[in-house]
Design a protein around this motif. Sequence first.
Motif, PDB file in Angstrom:
ATOM      1  N   TRP A   1      -2.414   2.464  12.924  1.00 38.28           N
ATOM      2  CA  TRP A   1      -2.102   2.738  11.523  1.00 38.28           C
ATOM      3  C   TRP A   1      -0.826   1.999  11.153  1.00 38.28           C
ATOM      4  CZ3 TRP A   1      -2.937   8.346   9.549  1.00 38.28           C
ATOM      5  CH2 TRP A   1      -4.192   8.807   9.934  1.00 38.28           C
ATOM      6  N   THR A   2      -0.758   1.564   9.887  1.00 37.86           N
ATOM      7  CA  THR A   2       0.469   1.005   9.340  1.00 37.86           C
ATOM      8  C   THR A   2       0.848   1.854   8.136  1.00 37.86           C
ATOM      9  OG1 THR A   2      -0.123  -1.214  10.056  1.00 37.86           O
ATOM     10  CG2 THR A   2       1.561  -1.026   8.342  1.00 37.86           C
ATOM     11  N   ILE A   3       2.060   2.375   8.157  1.00 35.64           N
ATOM     12  CA  ILE A   3       2.525   3.267   7.088  1.00 35.64           C
ATOM     13  C   ILE A   3       3.675   2.583   6.358  1.00 35.64           C
ATOM     14  CG2 ILE A   3       3.548   5.507   6.574  1.00 35.64           C
ATOM     15  CD1 ILE A   3       2.189   6.514   9.156  1.00 35.64           C
ATOM     16  N   VAL A   4       3.555   2.489   5.040  1.00 36.49           N
ATOM     17  CA  VAL A   4       4.588   1.898   4.192  1.00 36.49           C
ATOM     18  C   VAL A   4       4.942   2.915   3.127  1.00 36.49           C
ATOM     19  CG1 VAL A   4       5.188   0.024   2.629  1.00 36.49           C
ATOM     20  CG2 VAL A   4       3.732  -0.440   4.614  1.00 36.49           C
ATOM     21  N   ASN A   5       6.235   3.245   3.045  1.00 36.63           N
ATOM     22  CA  ASN A   5       6.724   4.232   2.066  1.00 36.63           C
ATOM     23  C   ASN A   5       5.946   5.539   2.153  1.00 36.63           C
ATOM     24  OD1 ASN A   5       8.734   2.569   1.046  1.00 36.63           O
ATOM     25  ND2 ASN A   5       7.368   1.652  -0.458  1.00 36.63           N
ATOM     26  N   GLY A   6       5.619   5.965   3.372  1.00 32.49           N
ATOM     27  CA  GLY A   6       4.955   7.249   3.571  1.00 32.49           C
ATOM     28  C   GLY A   6       3.463   7.259   3.323  1.00 32.49           C
ATOM     29  N   ARG A   7       2.875   6.107   3.020  1.00 30.45           N
ATOM     30  CA  ARG A   7       1.430   6.044   2.765  1.00 30.45           C
ATOM     31  C   ARG A   7       0.760   5.162   3.813  1.00 30.45           C
ATOM     32  NH1 ARG A   7       0.092   4.430  -3.168  1.00 30.45           N
ATOM     33  NH2 ARG A   7      -1.957   4.985  -2.387  1.00 30.45           N
ATOM     34  N   VAL A   8      -0.404   5.617   4.306  1.00 27.91           N
ATOM     35  CA  VAL A   8      -1.162   4.812   5.260  1.00 27.91           C
ATOM     36  C   VAL A   8      -1.786   3.655   4.500  1.00 27.91           C
ATOM     37  CG1 VAL A   8      -3.079   4.781   6.888  1.00 27.91           C
ATOM     38  CG2 VAL A   8      -1.637   6.809   6.724  1.00 27.91           C
ATOM     39  N   CYS A   9      -1.458   2.430   4.899  1.00 29.42           N
ATOM     40  CA  CYS A   9      -1.950   1.236   4.208  1.00 29.42           C
ATOM     41  C   CYS A   9      -3.042   0.535   5.002  1.00 29.42           C
ATOM     42  CB  CYS A   9      -0.804   0.264   3.963  1.00 29.42           C
ATOM     43  SG  CYS A   9       0.508   0.967   2.982  1.00 29.42           S
ATOM     44  N   VAL A  10      -2.937   0.581   6.336  1.00 25.30           N
ATOM     45  CA  VAL A  10      -3.930  -0.032   7.213  1.00 25.30           C
ATOM     46  C   VAL A  10      -4.305   1.006   8.260  1.00 25.30           C
ATOM     47  CG1 VAL A  10      -4.428  -1.891   8.841  1.00 25.30           C
ATOM     48  CG2 VAL A  10      -2.938  -2.321   6.885  1.00 25.30           C
ATOM     49  N   ARG A  11      -5.603   1.220   8.412  1.00 27.63           N
ATOM     50  CA  ARG A  11      -6.071   2.169   9.418  1.00 27.63           C
ATOM     51  C   ARG A  11      -7.115   1.484  10.272  1.00 27.63           C
ATOM     52  NH1 ARG A  11      -7.025   7.645   7.053  1.00 27.63           N
ATOM     53  NH2 ARG A  11      -7.827   6.262   5.462  1.00 27.63           N
ATOM     54  N   GLU A  12      -6.840   1.385  11.566  1.00 23.40           N
ATOM     55  CA  GLU A  12      -7.754   0.763  12.528  1.00 23.40           C
ATOM     56  C   GLU A  12      -8.204  -0.630  12.067  1.00 23.40           C
ATOM     57  OE1 GLU A  12      -8.064   2.105  15.415  1.00 23.40           O
ATOM     58  OE2 GLU A  12      -7.079   3.970  14.847  1.00 23.40           O
ATOM     59  N   GLY A  13      -7.244  -1.424  11.563  1.00 25.56           N
ATOM     60  CA  GLY A  13      -7.527  -2.796  11.165  1.00 25.56           C
ATOM     61  C   GLY A  13      -8.124  -2.962   9.782  1.00 25.56           C
ATOM     62  N   GLN A  14      -8.345  -1.872   9.066  1.00 27.35           N
ATOM     63  CA  GLN A  14      -8.928  -1.948   7.722  1.00 27.35           C
ATOM     64  C   GLN A  14      -7.847  -1.681   6.678  1.00 27.35           C
ATOM     65  OE1 GLN A  14     -12.165  -2.758   6.982  1.00 27.35           O
ATOM     66  NE2 GLN A  14     -12.294  -3.174   9.166  1.00 27.35           N
ATOM     67  N   LEU A  15      -7.640  -2.650   5.785  1.00 22.57           N
ATOM     68  CA  LEU A  15      -6.672  -2.486   4.712  1.00 22.57           C
ATOM     69  C   LEU A  15      -7.239  -1.526   3.683  1.00 22.57           C
ATOM     70  CD1 LEU A  15      -3.951  -3.409   3.570  1.00 22.57           C
ATOM     71  CD2 LEU A  15      -5.166  -5.214   2.366  1.00 22.57           C
ATOM     72  N   LEU A  16      -6.488  -0.494   3.376  1.00 22.70           N
ATOM     73  CA  LEU A  16      -6.940   0.496   2.400  1.00 22.70           C
ATOM     74  C   LEU A  16      -6.661  -0.004   0.988  1.00 22.70           C
ATOM     75  CD1 LEU A  16      -5.689   3.668   4.252  1.00 22.70           C
ATOM     76  CD2 LEU A  16      -7.907   2.532   4.421  1.00 22.70           C
ATOM     77  N   GLY A  17      -7.313   0.544   0.005  1.00 18.35           N
ATOM     78  CA  GLY A  17      -7.237   0.066  -1.368  1.00 18.35           C
ATOM     79  C   GLY A  17      -5.861   0.173  -1.984  1.00 18.35           C
ATOM     80  N   LEU A  18      -5.065  -0.855  -1.799  1.00 11.17           N
ATOM     81  CA  LEU A  18      -3.726  -0.907  -2.373  1.00 11.17           C
ATOM     82  C   LEU A  18      -3.487  -2.273  -2.994  1.00 11.17           C
ATOM     83  CD1 LEU A  18      -1.657   0.722   0.506  1.00 11.17           C
ATOM     84  CD2 LEU A  18      -2.262   1.763  -1.655  1.00 11.17           C
ATOM     85  N   ASP A  19      -2.425  -2.359  -3.726  1.00  5.50           N
ATOM     86  CA  ASP A  19      -2.006  -3.629  -4.315  1.00  5.50           C
ATOM     87  C   ASP A  19      -1.476  -4.527  -3.193  1.00  5.50           C
ATOM     88  OD1 ASP A  19      -0.920  -5.725  -5.727  1.00  5.50           O
ATOM     89  OD2 ASP A  19       0.584  -4.510  -6.755  1.00  5.50           O
ATOM     90  N   TYR A  20      -2.169  -5.618  -2.904  1.00  6.29           N
ATOM     91  CA  TYR A  20      -1.820  -6.497  -1.789  1.00  6.29           C
ATOM     92  C   TYR A  20      -0.429  -7.093  -1.939  1.00  6.29           C
ATOM     93  CZ  TYR A  20      -6.777  -6.248  -0.663  1.00  6.29           C
ATOM     94  OH  TYR A  20      -8.013  -5.803  -0.350  1.00  6.29           O
ATOM     95  N   VAL A  21      -0.040  -7.471  -3.140  1.00  2.11           N
ATOM     96  CA  VAL A  21       1.275  -8.082  -3.354  1.00  2.11           C
ATOM     97  C   VAL A  21       2.378  -7.058  -3.090  1.00  2.11           C
ATOM     98  CG1 VAL A  21       2.798  -9.169  -5.050  1.00  2.11           C
ATOM     99  CG2 VAL A  21       0.366  -9.781  -4.971  1.00  2.11           C
ATOM    100  N   ALA A  22       2.227  -5.863  -3.622  1.00  6.65           N
ATOM    101  CA  ALA A  22       3.234  -4.823  -3.408  1.00  6.65           C
ATOM    102  C   ALA A  22       3.312  -4.455  -1.928  1.00  6.65           C
ATOM    103  CB  ALA A  22       2.911  -3.597  -4.243  1.00  6.65           C
ATOM    104  N   LEU A  23       2.178  -4.377  -1.268  1.00  7.54           N
ATOM    105  CA  LEU A  23       2.151  -4.060   0.154  1.00  7.54           C
ATOM    106  C   LEU A  23       2.850  -5.153   0.959  1.00  7.54           C
ATOM    107  CD1 LEU A  23       1.252  -2.391   2.562  1.00  7.54           C
ATOM    108  CD2 LEU A  23      -0.950  -3.570   2.448  1.00  7.54           C
ATOM    109  N   SER A  24       2.591  -6.397   0.622  1.00  5.04           N
ATOM    110  CA  SER A  24       3.210  -7.516   1.325  1.00  5.04           C
ATOM    111  C   SER A  24       4.728  -7.498   1.158  1.00  5.04           C
ATOM    112  CB  SER A  24       2.640  -8.836   0.810  1.00  5.04           C
ATOM    113  OG  SER A  24       3.289  -9.914   1.411  1.00  5.04           O
TER     114      SER A  24
END
Length: 62
Positions: free
Chosen positions: A21-44
């Motif tokens: 898992w990858t957690i950014v600002n308290g939210r799971v953004c990537v789980r088991e290699g799958q990017l969850l529905g987030l704004d890619y630019v903000a996540l980057s």
Amino acid sequence: DPETGYSPYLLGQLAHSPVGWTIVNGRVCVREGQLLGLDYVALSRAATEALERVWTRARLGS
């Protein structure tokens, strides 16, 4: 590092391993290699800022 007793380059010496898992600002953004529905630019941007903070704290430069 005289303050902590840790090598400042320890982080750079760690072996690579997959991240579940990858957690950014308290939210799971990537789980088991799958990017969850987030704004890619903000996540980057958030990931870049987090990485810069880690490198700075580890005294590895930019």
